[in-house]
Design a protein around this motif. Structure first.
Motif, short mmCIF file in Angstrom:
data_model
loop_
_atom_site.label_atom_id
_atom_site.label_comp_id
_atom_site.label_asym_id
_atom_site.label_seq_id
_atom_site.Cartn_x
_atom_site.Cartn_y
_atom_site.Cartn_z
N MET A 206 0.95 -1.12 -0.08
CA MET A 206 -0.15 -0.07 -0.09
C MET A 206 0.80 1.29 0.05
N LEU A 207 0.57 2.24 -0.75
CA LEU A 207 1.27 3.52 -1.02
C LEU A 207 0.32 4.57 -0.08
N LEU A 208 1.05 5.15 0.67
CA LEU A 208 0.30 6.42 1.42
C LEU A 208 0.78 7.50 0.84
N ALA A 209 -0.16 8.32 0.28
CA ALA A 209 0.68 9.75 -0.21
C ALA A 209 -0.55 10.69 -0.44
N ASP A 210 -0.74 12.01 0.40
CA ASP A 210 -1.42 12.99 -0.01
C ASP A 210 -1.23 13.48 -1.21
N HIS A 211 -2.01 14.36 -1.39
CA HIS A 211 -2.23 15.12 -3.22
C HIS A 211 -0.74 15.72 -3.58
N THR A 212 -0.42 16.38 -2.76
CA THR A 212 0.72 17.33 -2.74
C THR A 212 2.23 16.29 -3.25
N LYS A 213 1.78 14.83 -2.86
CA LYS A 213 3.13 14.24 -3.61
C LYS A 213 3.26 13.81 -4.86
N PHE A 214 1.84 14.22 -5.61
CA PHE A 214 1.81 13.73 -6.86
C PHE A 214 2.48 14.58 -7.82
N ASP A 215 3.06 14.05 -9.00
CA ASP A 215 3.75 15.10 -9.85
C ASP A 215 5.05 15.69 -9.08
N ALA A 216 5.43 15.14 -8.09
CA ALA A 216 6.88 15.45 -7.54
C ALA A 216 7.90 14.39 -7.45
N VAL A 217 9.11 14.97 -7.56
CA VAL A 217 10.15 13.92 -7.82
C VAL A 217 11.32 14.29 -6.68
N LYS A 218 11.60 13.33 -5.88
CA LYS A 218 12.80 13.76 -4.93
C LYS A 218 13.87 12.97 -5.14
N THR A 219 14.89 12.89 -4.36
CA THR A 219 16.24 12.46 -4.60
C THR A 219 16.26 10.86 -5.08
N ALA A 220 15.64 9.98 -3.96
CA ALA A 220 16.10 8.62 -4.05
C ALA A 220 14.88 7.93 -4.50
N HIS A 221 14.99 7.26 -5.66
CA HIS A 221 14.17 6.31 -6.24
C HIS A 221 14.04 4.88 -5.73
N PHE A 222 12.83 4.48 -5.29
CA PHE A 222 12.78 3.18 -4.59
C PHE A 222 11.55 2.23 -5.14
N ALA A 223 10.73 2.55 -6.23
CA ALA A 223 9.70 1.94 -6.87
C ALA A 223 8.80 2.67 -7.70
N THR A 224 8.05 1.76 -8.59
CA THR A 224 7.44 2.34 -9.49
C THR A 224 6.03 2.04 -8.88
N LEU A 225 5.09 2.74 -9.56
CA LEU A 225 3.60 2.85 -9.06
C LEU A 225 3.12 1.24 -9.30
N GLU A 226 3.70 0.54 -10.40
CA GLU A 226 2.73 -0.66 -10.60
C GLU A 226 3.14 -1.97 -9.60
N GLN A 227 4.13 -1.39 -8.63
CA GLN A 227 4.40 -2.26 -7.40
C GLN A 227 3.37 -2.30 -6.27
N PHE A 228 2.48 -1.34 -6.47
CA PHE A 228 1.33 -1.21 -5.22
C PHE A 228 -0.13 -1.86 -5.65
N HIS A 229 -0.50 -2.49 -4.72
CA HIS A 229 -1.91 -3.16 -4.96
C HIS A 229 -2.91 -1.86 -4.53
N VAL A 230 -2.77 -1.09 -3.71
CA VAL A 230 -3.51 -0.36 -3.17
C VAL A 230 -2.87 1.20 -3.00
N VAL A 231 -3.37 2.37 -3.22
CA VAL A 231 -2.88 3.51 -3.09
C VAL A 231 -4.05 4.26 -2.31
N VAL A 232 -3.65 4.96 -1.21
CA VAL A 232 -4.43 5.58 -0.33
C VAL A 232 -4.34 7.02 -0.35
N SER A 233 -5.03 7.91 -0.70
CA SER A 233 -4.41 9.58 -0.81
C SER A 233 -5.75 10.24 -0.34
N ASP A 234 -6.03 11.52 -0.62
CA ASP A 234 -7.05 12.21 -0.19
C ASP A 234 -7.78 12.78 -1.60
N LYS A 235 -9.05 13.51 -1.28
CA LYS A 235 -9.99 13.50 -2.55
C LYS A 235 -9.22 14.65 -3.63
#
Length: 254
Positions: A206-235
């Motif tokens: 499960m990926l936990l990410a509020d809306h401010t995290k999308f379309d953002a890129v930080k220094t350390a890469h660790f996964a692709t979106l395809e690796q998550f079965h569930v994504v929990v965010s806000d409206k």
């Protein structure tokens, strides 16, 4: 389902550990009770709580208005993380073994786990450990090692062997950036190895990410979106990402 009064009071106290104030309407919605019921609860504990301008605060010196105003300015973003925490906690079942990642969103998940739920928690950060130890029926496995004050993470090469011996039902993973093209990222390289290992070993990720995290890129890469079965965010999660994640066969919860 309505919570017992004692459970509601405890959850309010836990919420106010993370911020100085929370709006009455927001707390009532999170507890599934009416604002009137919540007002009655709070009115029974004037030594513990104050209601100021529609916000719940811990009892403090009324002259300390500057601190209250500053806290009120920052409530909205924390409330979104708390909603994510509530949604994520609902996935944990009795007997599950769950990895709780580091970060500021994950402790809110722990807040909403019922005290009577028996489960095993695996973690590698101090802020999450301090929350988990408040759960009386939680067995805790801590990945120890060198403590990094900046992100409150314990890092040690031997922690991989600890994780190798644990089979995870869920991996609850946080991120600082989520990009369609550049993947899922965090700030610190000392988080990458553990994140990648739990993603490989968990039955459900499960990926936990509020809306401010999308379309953002930080220094350390660790996964692709395809690796998550569930994504929990806000409206406010961008629709483009909702569509992309669902097209990959994963579930979006907001």
């Amino acid at each position: 389902m309505d919570r017992k009064k004692s459970d509601r009071i405890k959850l309010i106290q836990q919420a106010l550990q993370d911020q100085k104030a929370i709006h009455l309407r927001e707390m009532a919605a999170l507890l599934d009770v009416s604002e009137m019921t919540l007002r009655r609860d709070l009115g029974r504990y004037p030594d513990k709580f104050h209601l100021l301008g529609g916000h719940i605060t811990l009892a403090f010196d009324p002259c300390d208005t500057a601190e209250y105003k500053l806290a009120e300015q920052g409530t909205r973003h924390v409330e979104e993380k708390r909603r994510i925490g509530k949604l994520a906690a609902g996935f944990i079942q009795p007997g599950d073994t769950v990895f709780f990642d580091c970060g500021t969103t994950v402790p809110f998940v722990v807040d909403f786990i019922p005290d009577d739920l028996e489960f095993t928690a695996v973690c590698n950060s101090l802020n999450v450990l301090l929350k988990l130890q408040q759960k009386p029926n939680c067995s805790i496995v801590l990945c120890g090692g060198t403590f990094h004050r900046k992100n409150q993470v314990f890092e040690h090469r031997d922690e991989s062997s600890i994780l190798d011996s644990v089979r995870l039902t869920w991996a609850f993973v946080s991120a600082a950036g989520v990009s369609q093209t550049l993947g899922v990222t965090c700030f610190n390289f000392n988080e990458v190895e553990v994140k990648q290992k739990v993603l490989r070993q968990a039955q459900h990720c499960m990926l936990l990410a509020d809306h401010t995290k999308f379309d953002a890129v930080k220094t350390a890469h660790f996964a692709t979106l395809e690796q998550f079965h569930v994504v929990v965010s806000d409206k406010k999660m961008p629709k483009t990402y909702r569509d992309l994640i669902q097209a990959n066969g994963a579930k979006v919860v907001i």
